[in-house]
Design a protein around this motif. Structure first.
Motif, mmCIF file in Angstrom:
data_model
loop_
_atom_site.group_PDB
_atom_site.id
_atom_site.type_symbol
_atom_site.label_atom_id
_atom_site.label_comp_id
_atom_site.label_asym_id
_atom_site.label_seq_id
_atom_site.Cartn_x
_atom_site.Cartn_y
_atom_site.Cartn_z
ATOM 1 N N ILE A 17 19.830 4.674 -4.058
ATOM 2 C CA ILE A 17 18.928 3.522 -4.158
ATOM 3 C C ILE A 17 17.930 3.734 -5.299
ATOM 4 O O ILE A 17 17.722 2.865 -6.139
ATOM 5 N N ILE A 18 17.352 4.930 -5.332
ATOM 6 C CA ILE A 18 16.356 5.221 -6.371
ATOM 7 C C ILE A 18 17.016 5.188 -7.752
ATOM 8 O O ILE A 18 16.475 4.626 -8.698
ATOM 9 N N ASP A 19 18.224 5.778 -7.842
ATOM 10 C CA ASP A 19 18.918 5.809 -9.130
ATOM 11 C C ASP A 19 19.210 4.395 -9.623
ATOM 12 O O ASP A 19 18.972 4.075 -10.780
ATOM 13 N N GLU A 60 0.824 -1.209 0.000
ATOM 14 C CA GLU A 60 0.000 0.000 0.000
ATOM 15 C C GLU A 60 0.861 1.264 0.000
ATOM 16 O O GLU A 60 0.413 2.323 -0.406
ATOM 17 N N LEU A 61 2.087 1.123 0.487
ATOM 18 C CA LEU A 61 2.952 2.295 0.595
ATOM 19 C C LEU A 61 3.696 2.535 -0.707
ATOM 20 O O LEU A 61 3.832 1.642 -1.533
ATOM 21 N N SER A 62 4.190 3.742 -0.859
ATOM 22 C CA SER A 62 4.934 4.066 -2.069
ATOM 23 C C SER A 62 6.328 3.449 -2.003
ATOM 24 O O SER A 62 6.779 3.006 -0.945
ATOM 25 N N GLY A 63 7.007 3.443 -3.141
ATOM 26 C CA GLY A 63 8.360 2.904 -3.182
ATOM 27 C C GLY A 63 9.269 3.624 -2.206
ATOM 28 O O GLY A 63 10.049 3.007 -1.486
ATOM 29 N N ALA A 64 9.148 4.960 -2.165
ATOM 30 C CA ALA A 64 10.015 5.747 -1.276
ATOM 31 C C ALA A 64 9.777 5.384 0.183
ATOM 32 O O ALA A 64 10.721 5.241 0.960
#
Lengths: 407, 271
Positions: A125-127, A97-101
């Motif tokens: 991490i995101i990159d 339910e939560l976003s990736g971040a």
């Protein structure tokens, strides 16, 4: 550095859930036991990759779960210097339910990182995961590949001393898998210890320094990956044979006039002794034919196809030696040795018996995909593409003399 | 003794950011997808208190004896709110902790989390809601001119005891609930029973004397009564009852910890 010493783990199977509680409290047995791990010991040094092979139910997942601390062993010790992160199944405790971040924060906290560490690495991490703007979307909208990318990215950026990699990696597309492999090699070069659980035999051969094979909860092989892969294949082949014996499906795929039949067929690598061989090894094909009536024009055809059904290589004996003849009731053994300088992957062999140069006039026997084999790793030098063509390279070739008659 | 305790304390310290994060998630998740989001965390308690005040003082006109004329009409509301806020915190925490291990199985089976620390996240979340409610309650008391006293300082102490009690009982039930699915149902059925048998909504005077004799053994009654003593009657709640609750808490905690040590390996297997 990972040290695993004489690890035992069994699961108790109970008729009723309440029996479990009664036994846990009173200590009196009320269960049937399934032994998942039975005295497993090994070490993984710094900068070493240990492959773990084994068929389903051999104890691989149990081993990984024990190493992450999610399960507790019955006996034995696991010692890991530093943090252990992994990519176990899909999403190590992600909240869909939560976003990736938000999941990065939650997951990293669970791995024992502090908020400062997380903030410092969030962008990296995101990159690495290449999720871009999707990072703010809830995880339930992600594809399984995207979840894997995020999971791997967090695991590798958490500064682990030890990385556990399982089949989840194979969910990613080819490009990202390569990126992961590159990163795993970098991690290894920095002195990280890696436990690599996979069914991708080629990856095990290429990546691992050593490999062990689990069977029935025991280590049946520990040593070079080549030997481990071969043993694993023998185990798998035995299982396949058992299965085949059960279903009696051996000749179901064949059709034709059956004036002559192939009653037995085997394909083994010359050096590996199993149906998995390295590219460049020789595939030995042993066939047993039986004629039901006298035929004076028989040709054997063999066709290798890749997993897309694409013809890779085909040959028939008519083109080679010419036709042979068989008397009624005659048995004949035929052996072929094919140098399989083809790309790693899974292949099938189609077998045919016919008259003349092709099977269009009299087709006695045709069996699509009668045999299977897998090419994993390379014997000798590597190449790209689907096959090795004979090739000679001269790095210091003499400059060709320019012809004077050039107009 | 102290040196033996140190690694344990360090272990808790490592878990703390995660526990707090889970608590925050619990608070925020509840209102996920709503327009005003976090504001609901405030609106819920506020509306509750308004309802208790308006319905019982203005509409029903219930009141208790022995307070000044200006606040007379609000006495029942104050009585009710003292008890019901504490009860809500207890009941909500207990039922979520009871189902915690099965509900968070996706976490427990994937990541190493301490089974002892997980229930703390629920308690944190409920404490935040309780704190918000108490701030509104205090504001209401201030508005109607109800006198404050130093006895208010006792409220956090009693609440701490309540948390410890909830934790101990909850941990025990949570372990049992993994093995016995009936526990979840039993808690859901028994909580309302406890609510109506404890003088929370009604005044204890209306109970027959023989019932009150047994009421001493009801830990929730002891806690609720202590809040009322501190906030309403501005007096020392009497240590014996609370000491009893503390003793019961200690016993429950020991049983729960023993059970967890005995069954944790199994428990993780069967999640």
């Amino acid at each position: 550095m990972i040290t695993v010493n004489d690890l035992h783990k069994s699961f108790k199977l109970f008729a009723k859930p309440a029996d479990r509680l009664l036994e846990a409290v009173t200590g009196r047995a009320r269960h049937a036991t399934h032994v998942a791990l039975d005295g497993v010991s090994f070490q993984v040094g710094e900068g070493e990759v240990l492959g773990v092979l084994g068929r389903n139910g051999a104890g691989k997942s149990t081993l990984l779960k024990l190493m992450t601390g999610v399960l507790m062993p019955d006996a034995g010790h696991i010692h890991i210097d530093g943090r252990v992160t992994g990519l176990l199944e899909l999403g190590t405790g992600f909240n869909t339910e939560l976003s990736g971040a938000q999941n990065i924060t939650a997951n990293a906290l669970m791995l024992g990182m502090t908020h400062e560490e997380i903030d410092a690495r969030r962008q990296a991490i995101i990159d690495f995961s290449e999720l871009g703007e999707y990072i703010d979307e809830p995880l339930r909208t992600y594809s399984s590949g995207m979840v894997m990318r995020l999971g791997f990215s967090i695991a590798i950026h958490a500064d682990p001393a030890c990385l556990l990699v399982d089949e989840a990696l194979s969910v990613g597309d080819g490009y990202f898998q390569q990126k992961c492999m590159k990163r795993i090699r970098e991690f290894k070069a920095q002195g990280g210890a890696i436990l690599f659980v996979s069914h991708d035999l080629n990856a095990v051969k290429v990546l691992c320094d050593r490999a062990l094979v689990l069977e029935g909860g025991r280590v049946v092989h520990e040593g070079d990956p080549e030997g481990a892969v071969n043993l694993y294949n023998r185990i798998m082949a035995r299982q396949a044979e058992e299965e085949e014996g059960r279903h009696q499906t051996r000749h179901q795929g064949a059709y034709g006039t059956r004036q002559v039949e192939i009653t037995a067929a085997r394909a083994l690598g010359r050096s590996s002794g199993s149906s998995t061989l390295s590219s460049g090894d020789t595939l030995e094909l042993t066939l047993e034919l039986q004629a039901h009536q006298a035929l004076d024009d028989v040709a054997l055809g063999v066709l290798i196809r890749d997993r897309f059904g694409q013809d890779i290589f085909g040959i028939n004996t008519h083109q080679q030696q010419g036709a042979f003849s068989m008397a009624a009731g005659e048995r004949r053994h035929i052996q072929l040795a094919i140098e399989t300088a083809i790309a790693p992957g899974k292949y099938t062999i189609t077998l045919a018996l016919h008259s003349g140069d092709h099977h269009l006039d009299d087709c006695y026997w045709w069996h699509d995909g009668a045999l299977q084999f897998e090419v994993a790793g390379y014997l000798g030098s590597k190449f790209s593409g689907i096959c090795r063509l004979p090739c000679r390279v001269e790095l210091d070739a003499a400059v060709p003399q320019a012809s004077e008659e050039t107009p | 003794m102290l040196s033996a305790l140190q690694p344990r304390l360090a272990g808790w310290k490592v878990q703390l950011p995660l526990i707090w994060h889970l608590a925050r998630q619990e608070l925020v998740d509840r209102h996920k997808g709503s327009l005003i989001g976090k504001a609901w965390t405030l609106i819920g308690p506020l509306v509750n208190i308004l309802v208790f005040v308006l319905v019982f003082s203005r509409i029903m006109g219930a009141r208790l004896e022995g307070f000044g004329a200006e606040i007379d009409q609000y006495t029942y509301s104050i009585y009710l709110i003292c008890g019901i806020l504490a009860w809500t915190a207890f009941a909500k925490s207990l039922s979520s902790i009871t189902n915690l291990y099965t509900e968070r199985a996706h976490l427990i089976t994937k990541v190493k989390v301490s089974l002892k620390a997980l229930p703390v996240s629920v308690l944190m979340a409920e404490s935040v809601v309780y704190l918000i409610s108490m701030v509104f309650f205090a504001a209401f008391l201030w508005l109607i001119g109800f006198p404050f006293s130093a006895w208010w300082l006792g409220v956090p102490l009693v609440f701490a005891l309540q948390l410890a009690f909830t934790y101990s009982l909850g941990l025990l039930l949570a372990i049992l609930a993994v093995y016995l699915k009936d526990i979840k149902e039993a808690v859901a059925v028994l909580l309302p029973v406890l609510f109506w048998t404890t003088p929370i909504v009604y005044v204890s005077d209306i109970l027959p004397e023989w019932v009150m004799g047994y009421m001493r053994f009801n830990p929730i009654y002891q806690l609720v009564d202590a809040y009322r003593d501190l906030i309403m009657y501005q007096q020392w709640p009497g240590g014996l009852g609370l000491a009893g609750v503390a003793g019961l808490t200690a016993v429950l905690l020991l049983i729960a910890l023993w059970l967890l040590r005995r069954t944790e390996r199994d428990l993780r297997d069967c999640l």
